[in-house]
Write a protein that holds these residues in place. Structure first.
Motif, PDB file in Angstrom:
ATOM      1  N   LEU A 176      -9.200   1.581  -1.736  1.00 27.49           N
ATOM      2  CA  LEU A 176      -8.765   0.218  -2.015  1.00 27.49           C
ATOM      3  C   LEU A 176      -8.974  -0.148  -3.485  1.00 27.49           C
TER       4      LEU A 176
ATOM      5  N   LYS B 248      -3.662   0.261  -2.765  1.00 29.79           N
ATOM      6  CA  LYS B 248      -4.500   1.388  -2.377  1.00 29.79           C
ATOM      7  C   LYS B 248      -3.953   2.632  -3.051  1.00 29.79           C
TER       8      LYS B 248
ATOM      9  N   ASP C  90       0.823  -1.210   0.000  1.00 25.75           N
ATOM     10  CA  ASP C  90       0.000   0.000   0.000  1.00 25.75           C
ATOM     11  C   ASP C  90       0.860   1.264   0.000  1.00 25.75           C
TER      12      ASP C  90
ATOM     13  N   PRO D 263       0.151   0.277  -6.491  1.00 25.93           N
ATOM     14  CA  PRO D 263      -0.141  -0.195  -5.143  1.00 25.93           C
ATOM     15  C   PRO D 263      -1.549  -0.782  -5.032  1.00 25.93           C
TER      16      PRO D 263
END
Length: 614
Positions: free
Chosen positions: A530, A548, A388, A546
């Motif tokens: 997300l 998120k 993340d 990533p």
């Protein structure tokens, strides 16, 4: 929405470890874009990685970066039989466009030496082989593409002589276009006083030529490039201010008859130093330092260059996280002026604000990796490589550890107690005695530690437990109206540096991932959203990096079909059902098919359909 979120440093997502950034402005799909070509720190325990990625942004909006994915892979070099040793990696690249051939050329080098023994490299003396330094294999190479986003193919080993054991490291190339449309091309390379340059053939973009005859100059015995065709860059100690070359060569033409040579010097490897000249061949006159990480950050190497976009000048460089093997790309606006033959670039400081010249909006949420000041052993744990991008601030285990952020902007009006100010943290309390003292100081006094004003002291145990977990907590900041020291500097408003002072009890106190000032219960304007990959996908896999993202952030999707299957469709929708545009990246031989999209301000779901290969 936080308009200047992506003006911050580092300016790429927290999952991107792209050091040695070489910036270039190229035209792509009808618009001018700034491209960053860099190494890829993926090995964690040694320099760089197995390939090169490229990122780009419109030259009139350097906050909107796109991840174009991998453009070249180490296996393309191994396929030629060169550099076949364990954990071989590719070092700092450069990329140029030749308007005569209408092609893009990528230059890079192998970081690990290898033998010419028929295994690690071709057998010495065999046809069409080139030797490197003292019998080792050559390390510099070139590849070509029709597009600045690759793929780069048809690699060629460059016969560029090395003058130290570190070889032809950090290649840089300058295409010097003249008013009549003709070009001359120059190559620069080397490490640890092995700085060298030569003119190269503009038709094949790698063969060293004699500057007068424009023909290859070969040694009669070896049939390889004659060392008399290669010259030293910093060859006039008095003119060079006795500065000597360490690595990171980059030469830019800023105007007709005006050239800048950027490098890392042996005197200060953590800084980018520059010289200037009226010719790409020198002689080079010392100019000074452009940026010096070592003033507020742990000592480490540096590599980058300058570029102009929409009439403004910038420097790209990198900073270390956990160590030299985990580095991230930074950017600062610079002033560049020409005074006769002199080129003046005043030194700039490392900042958190990056492109936001008035400071980052204090009332947005930021990754703690935006810190640009640190004492003692504190560090960003880049080696964790969290998917993340939230690699925590760790190592807070010594007396009076301080980390700093330069700069935040608290608005035109002073913050008061009526605003119900609070500091929101994504944090882990390690010691039950952990405390954070917040200090602020106007930009003008940032280098005066005694002028820092205490804003609040936060006792973490008031809201947290030592449970080994990260929590989102909100600490009230009170007593602002009666803070005489704060009032004496005009209150909490405008552009200010924020420092966090941590108490010491002989052991680690806490870890941090994110920070954000807020007024009352106002929602976070730029939360991480997300990226959900549909669990029902069959016959292949899709991964997101990533996992998120903030609204506007570039997300890369990598697709791997099962054997006998191929991708038919890939779809991204936000939580409201809106379709999100998905763009294919260049297809390469050794990399999974991949795509990019811009994250909306909503959670998204990725679905894909794989069908039998036709």
């Amino acid at each position: 929405m936080c308009q200047n979120l992506f003006a911050q440093n580092p300016f790429l997502p927290g999952t991107a470890f792209i050091p040695d950034g070489e910036p270039h402005v190229f035209e792509y799909k009808g618009e001018k874009r700034v491209f960053i070509y860099g190494s890829r720190d993926e090995l964690v325990t040694q320099y760089c990685g197995y390939g090169h990625d490229v990122w780009s942004a419109p030259d009139n909006d350097l906050t909107q970066w796109t991840n174009h994915g991998e453009i070249f892979n180490i296996q393309q070099v191994w396929s030629l039989g060169f550099g076949k040793v364990e954990k071989q990696s590719l070092g700092a690249p450069d990329c140029v466009y030749n308007p005569v051939t209408r092609k893009y050329y990528l230059y890079t080098f192998l970081l690990k030496s290898y033998k010419m023994d028929g295994k690690e490299g071709p057998l010495a003396g065999s046809p069409n082989t080139i030797e490197g330094f003292e019998g080792n294999g050559p390390v510099c190479l070139m590849a070509v593409s029709d597009s600045p986003i690759g793929p780069f193919t048809d690699p060629v080993i460059c016969d560029w002589p090395a003058f130290t054991k570190d070889g032809t490291a950090d290649p840089s190339v300058l295409v010097d276009q003249h008013d009549d449309g003709s070009v001359r091309v120059y190559a620069y390379w080397g490490m640890k006083k092995g700085d060298r340059w030569a003119e190269i053939d503009p038709t094949d973009m790698h063969t060293i030529i004699d500057s007068k005859t424009k023909k290859p100059l070969l040694d009669r015995k070896t049939k390889q490039t004659d060392r008399n065709a290669v010259f030293r860059m910093l060859n006039n100690p008095a003119l060079n201010n006795y500065s000597t070359f360490f690595e990171a060569a980059s030469v830019k033409k800023i105007a007709n008859g005006k050239y800048v040579f950027i490098y890392s010097s042996n005197e200060r490897i953590c800084a980018l130093t520059y010289c200037y000249s009226k010719s790409p061949e020198g002689p080079w006159t010392y100019g000074g330092r452009i940026v010096d990480n070592g003033k507020t950050w742990p000592f480490g190497n540096n590599h980058g260059s300058i570029f102009q976009a929409s009439g403004k000048w910038y420097v790209v460089y990198h900073k270390q996280t956990y160590n030299d093997y985990n580095r991230q790309t930074m950017i600062e606006p610079i002033q560049l002026t020409v005074d006769g033959d002199k080129i003046i670039i005043p030194e700039v400081e490392m900042t958190s604000q990056g492109l936001a010249s008035d400071g980052l909006n204090a009332f947005c949420r930021y990754n703690v990796n935006t810190m640009c000041y640190v004492t003692n052993r504190a560090f960003i744990a880049g080696q964790e490589r969290n998917d993340d991008g939230l690699n925590p601030l760790c190592g807070i285990d010594q007396r009076n550890t301080v980390v700093g952020f330069k700069y935040l902007n608290f608005g035109e009006a002073s913050v008061t107690d009526k605003d119900k100010l609070n500091l929101r943290l994504n944090a882990m309390m390690v010691s039950p005695d952990a405390q954070i003292t917040l200090l602020v100081v106007p930009k003008a006094d940032v280098n005066e530690a005694n002028k820092r004003v205490t804003l609040a002291t936060l006792k973490m145990s008031d809201l947290m437990k030592t449970d080994g977990l990260y929590h989102n907590v909100s600490f009230p900041v009170v007593g602002i109206d009666n803070n005489a020291s704060l009032n004496a500097i005009g209150g909490l408003k405008g552009q200010m540096a924020l420092f966090m002072l941590f108490n010491d009890n002989g052991k680690e106190t806490c870890r941090l991932k994110e920070y954000e000032f807020a007024k009352g219960n106002t929602p976070t304007p730029n939360p991480l959203r997300l990226v959900k990959v549909d669990e029902k996908i069959t016959n292949g896999t899709v991964t997101s990096l990533p996992i998120k993202g903030h609204a506007g952030e570039s997300i890369k999707l990598s697709v791997v079909p099962q054997k006998g299957y191929e991708l038919e469709t890939i779809v991204v929708k936000d939580e409201k059902g809106n379709m999100i545009s998905v763009n294919p990246n260049a297809k390469t031989l050794y990399t999974p098919e991949n795509f990019n999209f811009k994250m909306p301000n909503y959670t998204v779901t990725v679905s894909a359909k794989f069908t039998l290969t036709k």
